[in-house]
Design an enzyme around this catalytic site. Structure first.
Site, PDB file in Angstrom:
ATOM      1  N   HIS A 102      12.103   6.303 -12.670  1.00 38.73           N
ATOM      2  CA  HIS A 102      12.214   4.889 -13.042  1.00 38.73           C
ATOM      3  C   HIS A 102      12.304   4.724 -14.542  1.00 38.73           C
ATOM      4  O   HIS A 102      11.656   5.440 -15.300  1.00 38.73           O
ATOM      5  CB  HIS A 102      11.046   4.068 -12.480  1.00 38.73           C
ATOM      6  CG  HIS A 102       9.698   4.677 -12.720  1.00 38.73           C
ATOM      7  ND1 HIS A 102       9.217   5.727 -11.964  1.00 38.73           N
ATOM      8  CD2 HIS A 102       8.725   4.388 -13.621  1.00 38.73           C
ATOM      9  CE1 HIS A 102       8.008   6.059 -12.400  1.00 38.73           C
ATOM     10  NE2 HIS A 102       7.700   5.264 -13.414  1.00 38.73           N
ATOM     11  N   HIS A 104      11.430   2.185 -17.448  1.00 32.49           N
ATOM     12  CA  HIS A 104      10.670   0.986 -17.806  1.00 32.49           C
ATOM     13  C   HIS A 104      11.476   0.194 -18.840  1.00 32.49           C
ATOM     14  O   HIS A 104      12.003   0.778 -19.793  1.00 32.49           O
ATOM     15  CB  HIS A 104       9.344   1.359 -18.478  1.00 32.49           C
ATOM     16  CG  HIS A 104       8.362   2.063 -17.593  1.00 32.49           C
ATOM     17  ND1 HIS A 104       7.348   1.399 -16.952  1.00 32.49           N
ATOM     18  CD2 HIS A 104       8.219   3.370 -17.262  1.00 32.49           C
ATOM     19  CE1 HIS A 104       6.616   2.269 -16.257  1.00 32.49           C
ATOM     20  NE2 HIS A 104       7.126   3.482 -16.439  1.00 32.49           N
TER      21      HIS A 104
HETATM   22  P1  AMP Z   1       4.734   5.571 -14.327  1.00 32.45           P
HETATM   23  O1  AMP Z   1       3.381   5.781 -14.919  1.00 32.45           O
HETATM   24  O2  AMP Z   1       5.841   5.754 -15.349  1.00 32.45           O
HETATM   25  O3  AMP Z   1       4.955   6.398 -13.079  1.00 32.45           O
HETATM   26  O4  AMP Z   1       4.829   4.047 -13.943  1.00 32.45           O
HETATM   27  C1  AMP Z   1       4.709   3.567 -12.649  1.00 32.45           C
HETATM   28  C2  AMP Z   1       4.811   2.066 -12.759  1.00 32.45           C
HETATM   29  O5  AMP Z   1       4.988   1.535 -11.453  1.00 32.45           O
HETATM   30  C3  AMP Z   1       3.561   1.419 -13.356  1.00 32.45           C
HETATM   31  O6  AMP Z   1       3.937   0.668 -14.512  1.00 32.45           O
HETATM   32  C4  AMP Z   1       3.066   0.526 -12.217  1.00 32.45           C
HETATM   33  O7  AMP Z   1       2.508  -0.681 -12.665  1.00 32.45           O
HETATM   34  C5  AMP Z   1       4.319   0.311 -11.404  1.00 32.45           C
HETATM   35  N1  AMP Z   1       4.081   0.000 -10.004  1.00 32.45           N
HETATM   36  C6  AMP Z   1       3.324   0.705  -9.135  1.00 32.45           C
HETATM   37  N2  AMP Z   1       3.335   0.119  -7.916  1.00 32.45           N
HETATM   38  C7  AMP Z   1       4.128  -0.979  -8.027  1.00 32.45           C
HETATM   39  C8  AMP Z   1       4.520  -2.002  -7.121  1.00 32.45           C
HETATM   40  N3  AMP Z   1       4.123  -2.012  -5.843  1.00 32.45           N
HETATM   41  N4  AMP Z   1       5.340  -2.981  -7.576  1.00 32.45           N
HETATM   42  C9  AMP Z   1       5.754  -2.980  -8.851  1.00 32.45           C
HETATM   43  N5  AMP Z   1       5.419  -2.030  -9.753  1.00 32.45           N
HETATM   44  C10 AMP Z   1       4.602  -1.047  -9.359  1.00 32.45           C
END
Ligand code: AMP
Ligand code: ZN
Length: 148
Positions: A102, A104
């Site tokens: 993903h 950001h």
């Molecule tokens: P990372 O640490 O780069 O893997 O970031 C994962 C991101 O996914 C974090 O910023 C979380 O807040 C986001 N996240 C996790 N679950 C959800 C969800 N159900 N809907 C939207 N964002 C999510």
């Protein structure tokens, strides 16, 4: 693998978990981060389940990248900000919690307190040349796969 039944982002794409979706097409999907670093924080993901950036087939990486300027412009327009950070946490050591690639998009505002740690280092004599040689070898070992 097109979807991983245990992956939270695959479940969001499948509509099994609710999300605030802002974009989707055949290959890519963007939605609002549920725990934003700043207001309007978005995530852009491939629809195909891929854990790591280097796992992305180049064609899919291209499809995903095509959306970066568009999503970026939407961040500027919708959030009325002058800038944003685009960030990929690739691998646990880099802070990746969700094992589905993903990007950001983090809107930035003056004095938002998010900060920006970029402690630039320096190379000892000859070290940069050594590392360049390692990169050149690594790139050769990968052939044209990554740059196709
Ligand atoms: P990372 O640490 O780069 O893997 O970031 C994962 C991101 O996914 C974090 O910023 C979380 O807040 C986001 N996240 C996790 N679950 C959800 C969800 N159900 N809907 C939207 N964002 C999510
Ligand atoms: Zn997934």
């Amino acid at each position: 693998m097109s979807a991983d039944p245990n992956c939270i982002f695959c479940k969001i794409i499948a509509g099994q978990i609710p999300a605030s979706v802002v974009h989707q097409d055949e290959h890519s999907f963007a939605f609002m981060d549920i725990a934003p670093l700043s207001e309007g924080h978005l995530l852009l993901i491939p629809k195909l389940h891929c854990e790591r950036l280097a796992d992305l087939p180049p064609e899919l990486a291209a499809e995903l990248s095509r959306q970066i300027p568009r999503i970026g412009q939407a961040v500027l327009n919708a959030m009325e900000v002058d800038g944003f950070n685009v960030l990929v946490n690739d691998g646990e050591v880099a802070g990746q919690l969700v094992k589905h690639v993903h990007f950001h998009f983090i809107p930035r505002r003056p004095k938002d307190g998010l900060g920006y740690r970029w402690h630039a280092g320096e190379y000892a004599e000859g070290r940069r040349d050594q590392l360049q040689a390692r990169y050149q070898k690594a790139m050769k070992g990968l052939g044209s796969r990554v740059t196709d």
